[in-house]
Design an enzyme around this catalytic site. Sequence first.
Site, short mmCIF file in Angstrom:
data_model
loop_
_atom_site.label_atom_id
_atom_site.label_comp_id
_atom_site.label_asym_id
_atom_site.label_seq_id
_atom_site.Cartn_x
_atom_site.Cartn_y
_atom_site.Cartn_z
N HIS A 88 33.35 -33.29 5.51
CA HIS A 88 33.79 -34.67 5.71
C HIS A 88 35.32 -34.76 5.80
CE1 HIS A 88 35.34 -34.90 1.61
NE2 HIS A 88 34.24 -34.25 1.24
N ASP B 207 0.45 -5.36 7.66
CA ASP B 207 0.33 -4.23 8.58
C ASP B 207 0.29 -4.72 10.03
OD1 ASP B 207 -0.41 -1.29 9.14
OD2 ASP B 207 -2.08 -2.38 10.05
N GLU C 194 27.23 -33.12 -2.76
CA GLU C 194 28.19 -32.22 -3.39
C GLU C 194 27.76 -31.88 -4.82
OE1 GLU C 194 30.01 -29.81 -3.52
OE2 GLU C 194 32.00 -30.43 -2.84
N ASP D 154 0.82 -1.21 0.00
CA ASP D 154 0.00 0.00 0.00
C ASP D 154 0.86 1.27 0.00
OD1 ASP D 154 0.56 0.77 2.83
OD2 ASP D 154 -0.60 -1.03 3.28
#
Length: 353
Positions: free
Chosen positions: A160, A121, A234, A71
Site C-alpha cells: 500500500h 506411482d 498486516e 513403498d
Amino acid sequence: MIVEADGGSRGNPGPAGYGAVVRDKLSGETLAERKGFIGVATNNVAEYQGLIAGLRAARELNAETVDVRMDSKLVVEQMSGRWKIKHPSMQPLAREAQEVARDFQKVTYEWIPRERNRQADRLANEAMDDEAKPPQAEGAKQPHWSGAAGEPTRLILLRHGQTRLSVDRRYSGRGDHPLTELGLEQAEKAAARLSKMDGIAAVISSPLQRAQQTAGKLAERIGLEVVTHQGLIETDFGTWEGLTFAEASKQDPEVHRRWLGDTSVKPPNGESFDEVHARVRKARADIIARYGGKTLVLVSHVTPIKTLLRQALDVGPQFLFRMHLDLTGVSIAEFYPDGHASVKLVNDTSHLG
C-alpha cells in the site's frame, strides 16, 4: 493428513519422475496431487523428491500432523532415523525433507506395499510419460526451465501507499489508517503502471483502509471490483502499534530483542511471524483454489508480502529480517500446481520515479 509418495527411474539411473498425494486422514479424500519430471536420476532420488513434494503440499494445506506412507523401505527407514544416510546424493535430499518436516507438529513414516501406493506411482509414471511425448508444435507453451509443470498462478504483490504512521516509521499493524496525500499519489502511479499489464483477473486486498484505497485505484482503472481477503491483513503488533522501533524497544526490551530474531515470539498482545506465515499460507491456498492459473494483484502489507516471497523461494524465517519493501513496491511470484514456484520481481518502485 496422509501423504503417499513415490518416485521412479527408467534405467536407474535414467529418466525419472515423482508423484505425491495428500489425503484427509478421516475421509480418505484426495486433497492435493503433485508430480514432476526431474531429469536423469536414480529411483531413490526420485522417491525422495516425491516425499519432499508431498510434505510441501501438506504444508500448503496447513496440516499439523502428517502420516507419510511410501513403498520405499530405504526412504522410510532413513527418515525414521533407523538407517544411516551414507550415499552423498541422498544426504541433501534427506536434509531438505527434514527441514520441511519441522513445520509440522508430528510426522510419522510407514512402509506400505506397492499395490497400496498406486495413485502416487501413477503420478510418477505420468510425469515420465509427459516428458517422453514428442516435442510440442512451434508456438506451444514449453515447460518451465526449472521443471515446473502446469499453468502458474501469477501473484503481483503490491504494498500500500504512505500513511501518517509510515512517515515516522511507526509499527502499523491492525490500526486502520488512511493514505496521506502522497500515499494517494503513490497508489495512483502504481495503478497507472499495473493497468498496462495484460490479463489481470482479480484485484485482491487486505481489509485495512490503506490497502483498500491502494487497490481501489487499480480496480477502477481496469474495471474490476476489489475482492477483500482477511488473510492478507498486516501482523498484529499488539501494544507496539503506533510506536517507533526505539519506543517499542524501550517499553519491552527483552521481548523486543527476542522478537527481532525469533519468529515464534509475539509482541505483547500481538501476533508472531510464525502465525502470520500459517495465515498467509492458508490465504494463498484459498486464493489459488479460486483463481488458479490466472494473474492476480494482491494488495497487502510488508509482512504478508515478505511471507509470500519467502514461501515462493522456500527459504527460512531469517528472510523476513533481511528483506526491505518500499511503499507501493511491486513484487511478482508465480506458484505452479506441481509445487514449484518462481520469483520474477522484488520491490520495484520504478513507477515512482
